[in-house]
Design an enzyme around this catalytic site. Sequence first.
Site, PDB file in Angstrom:
ATOM      1  N   GLU A 156      45.829  32.933  14.813  1.00  0.00           N
ATOM      2  CA  GLU A 156      47.187  33.339  14.456  1.00  0.00           C
ATOM      3  C   GLU A 156      47.484  34.791  14.803  1.00  0.00           C
ATOM      4  O   GLU A 156      47.766  35.615  13.933  1.00  0.00           O
ATOM      5  CB  GLU A 156      47.452  33.075  12.979  1.00  0.00           C
ATOM      6  CG  GLU A 156      47.422  31.599  12.637  1.00  0.00           C
ATOM      7  CD  GLU A 156      47.934  31.277  11.241  1.00  0.00           C
ATOM      8  OE1 GLU A 156      47.917  32.171  10.376  1.00  0.00           O
ATOM      9  OE2 GLU A 156      48.368  30.131  11.027  1.00  0.00           O
ATOM     10  N   GLU A 309      46.557  23.109  12.302  1.00  0.00           N
ATOM     11  CA  GLU A 309      46.368  23.230  10.858  1.00  0.00           C
ATOM     12  C   GLU A 309      47.549  22.613  10.133  1.00  0.00           C
ATOM     13  O   GLU A 309      48.697  22.723  10.587  1.00  0.00           O
ATOM     14  CB  GLU A 309      46.308  24.705  10.429  1.00  0.00           C
ATOM     15  CG  GLU A 309      45.103  25.478  10.873  1.00  0.00           C
ATOM     16  CD  GLU A 309      45.164  26.931  10.368  1.00  0.00           C
ATOM     17  OE1 GLU A 309      45.849  27.214   9.365  1.00  0.00           O
ATOM     18  OE2 GLU A 309      44.535  27.789  11.008  1.00  0.00           O
TER      19      GLU A 309
HETATM   20  C1  GLA Z   1      46.681  30.123   8.234  1.00  0.00           C
HETATM   21  C2  GLA Z   1      45.312  30.529   8.726  1.00  0.00           C
HETATM   22  C3  GLA Z   1      44.185  29.862   8.006  1.00  0.00           C
HETATM   23  C4  GLA Z   1      44.469  29.770   6.535  1.00  0.00           C
HETATM   24  C5  GLA Z   1      45.781  29.046   6.326  1.00  0.00           C
HETATM   25  C6  GLA Z   1      46.118  28.828   4.857  1.00  0.00           C
HETATM   26  O1  GLA Z   1      47.249  29.112   8.927  1.00  0.00           O
HETATM   27  O2  GLA Z   1      45.148  30.313  10.103  1.00  0.00           O
HETATM   28  O3  GLA Z   1      43.015  30.611   8.227  1.00  0.00           O
HETATM   29  O4  GLA Z   1      44.538  31.032   5.986  1.00  0.00           O
HETATM   30  O5  GLA Z   1      46.802  29.815   6.883  1.00  0.00           O
HETATM   31  O6  GLA Z   1      47.297  28.079   4.720  1.00  0.00           O
END
Ligand code: GLA
Length: 682
Positions: A156, A309
């Site tokens: 991210e 995710e």
């Molecule tokens: C982000 C991060 C993860 C985690 C999630 C929690 O997407 O990439 O490492 O922290 O949030 O929702």
Amino acid sequence: MENKRLENLFQKMRHGADYNYEQWLDSPEILADDFRLMKQSHSNVMSIGIFSWAMLEPEDGHYDFSWLDRLMDELAANDIGAILATPSAAPPAWLSQKYPETRRMNVLGHREPHKGRQNFCFTSPVYREKVNQINRQLAERYQNHPALLLWHVSNEYGGVQCHCELCYEAFRTWLKNRYGDLNTLNHAWWTTFWSHRYTAWDQIEPVDVSTHGLMLDWQRFTSDQALDFYKAEIVPLRQITPAIPITTNFMRPDVALDYWRFAEHVDVISWDSYPRWHQTDDVVTGMETAFYHDLHRSYKQGLPFLLMESTPSVTNWQGISRVKKPGAHKLTSLQAIAHGSNSVQYFQWRQSRGAWEKFHGAVVSHLNSSDTRVFRDVTQIGESLEKLSAILPSTNKASVAVIYDYENEWALNNAQIPRTLGKKYQITCQHHYAPFWQQGITVDVINARTDLSKYKIVIAPMLYLMGKGLPERIEAFVQAGGVFVTTYVSGMVDDSDLAFLNGYPPALRRTLGLYSEEIDALTDEQQGVLELCEGNDLNLAGSYSFHEYAELIHPETATMIAAYGSEFYAGYPAITVNNYGNGKAYYIAARTDDELLADFYKSLARAENINGALSVDLPKGVTAQVRETENQRFVFLMNFTDQLQMVDLGEAHFTDQLTGSPAADEVTLYPYDIRILSAPIP
Ligand code: GLA
Ligand code: ZN
């Protein structure tokens, strides 16, 4: 598959999670449970090593890959692919301590302490070097490992702003490349305003929100610098593992990155989706989520993406996060597949015991049991995905596009206009997208640089910034027969955030057949009325309301579809159409209610012969999306309401892809239900 690198990855629908094996090295029984439960849940992929730098390089230059070796071997033995991360998102403490220049500097000139993650400077040569070294080690060590499926570069990225001297120098170099000399820059930024003229490059500091051009360029630079960092990260990966595809996980578009530029440098798009289900209207949340899935699909047209995710239950950071109602996990996971994803992946596989995310939802909770609602829901998705292999090579084909553009958003966010409060650019794009979603019509969400020629309808809400060449491209699109729709607060500034003189840029003014004179802003409490003109082009009738923005326009060759029915401007045009070349250009001058947009776009889609996924009207809150191969269509029928809904499939004969049985002519959808129907294309 066009891209050879993706063949292995997309051999199956992928199902899995972020897996933090390294947190449990002293609990072999937990690790054994993990692999057993992964198989039980029909997982075939795990994202690993994302936050492992401290465990991989405990001291500067001293690496320990022993645990990762075991993990990779264990994954391979279980036929689970590894999405192996580079660890740059979270540097170890020794690194921040030994090389302070790697820590980000805030706007007041203070170095940030070592804390959290994503806390480093994108420009620092030392940081880049340390990342390069560990990435090279990873690539060399695992290049031939059978588990290695995909690189997950960092985590991210954000367009985070570092105010250190290295970043400022890089920014000034970026500016020199863009403008050449200070006179040109001073003109582009209109710095004579408030005596802001620069006489030396080192006077430029990106801290002055009153100089719009400066802040827009700073935003562009920070996005470019994150991309530059990414490009440096992947050098050893490309060199050593040319056949392994690369991704980096994107987020919703509020992170100050122009992901379109990143998209050119990744092999496959992946993104992290965290909608707030069951908090407001799930139909609206479903529509917004669909918009973001379509955006991520559109970054690389014709290719599937990955849902990297999503939470299998709750998050821990949303303030309020509700557990998923029965059915909702299946609906919301397969919704991603409907819009072009070839995976459903979660954050996280197992809840950590301590620290920030210990109560974030996970496939395996602290109960360490498979006898949970969440585990059963997840397993059901794993089983379902195994029945969807036929969908792998299919794509979503759109003849409608909504332009949602990052540079435009950045410029608009900075702008002081008659209604600066609640400009709602992104939401407005979604309001123009929603009528198509409700009708089951596929939409691409594109940016202002995307080629328009393949679409029948292009909608550009609030396209305030129109960069060089864009008005001409819009003109050519309409001349060739395209339908273009734009709204209030469009065509106001150029690439440098300088206002256009003499009305719109000439090509836009010709295409729309009008110019705009004033923008009226209404308060939150105020509303006005719009009246449709008789015999209008779209056969719309009656009256609708408007709020917040009302532009006063002057048609030149455009004709009126609706007029304002209130305020001193009652009778003035509020919606117009201009027949131009072989196409049409519509202008919606006010922020209208959603009913107007629903009726307007329904009528427009009909006029352009654009059909939804099914030839029947869908009940409100039920939508359909289509993926197709050359000879098969897959219709995802989704109910985002908590009510039972019936959908008559009409003449069409479908097979239920998950059960293999013929679908009933009238489908019963339970609350939060999804059906995947398939039919051959004759
Ligand atoms: C982000 C991060 C993860 C985690 C999630 C929690 O997407 O990439 O490492 O922290 O949030 O929702
Ligand atoms: Zn910096």
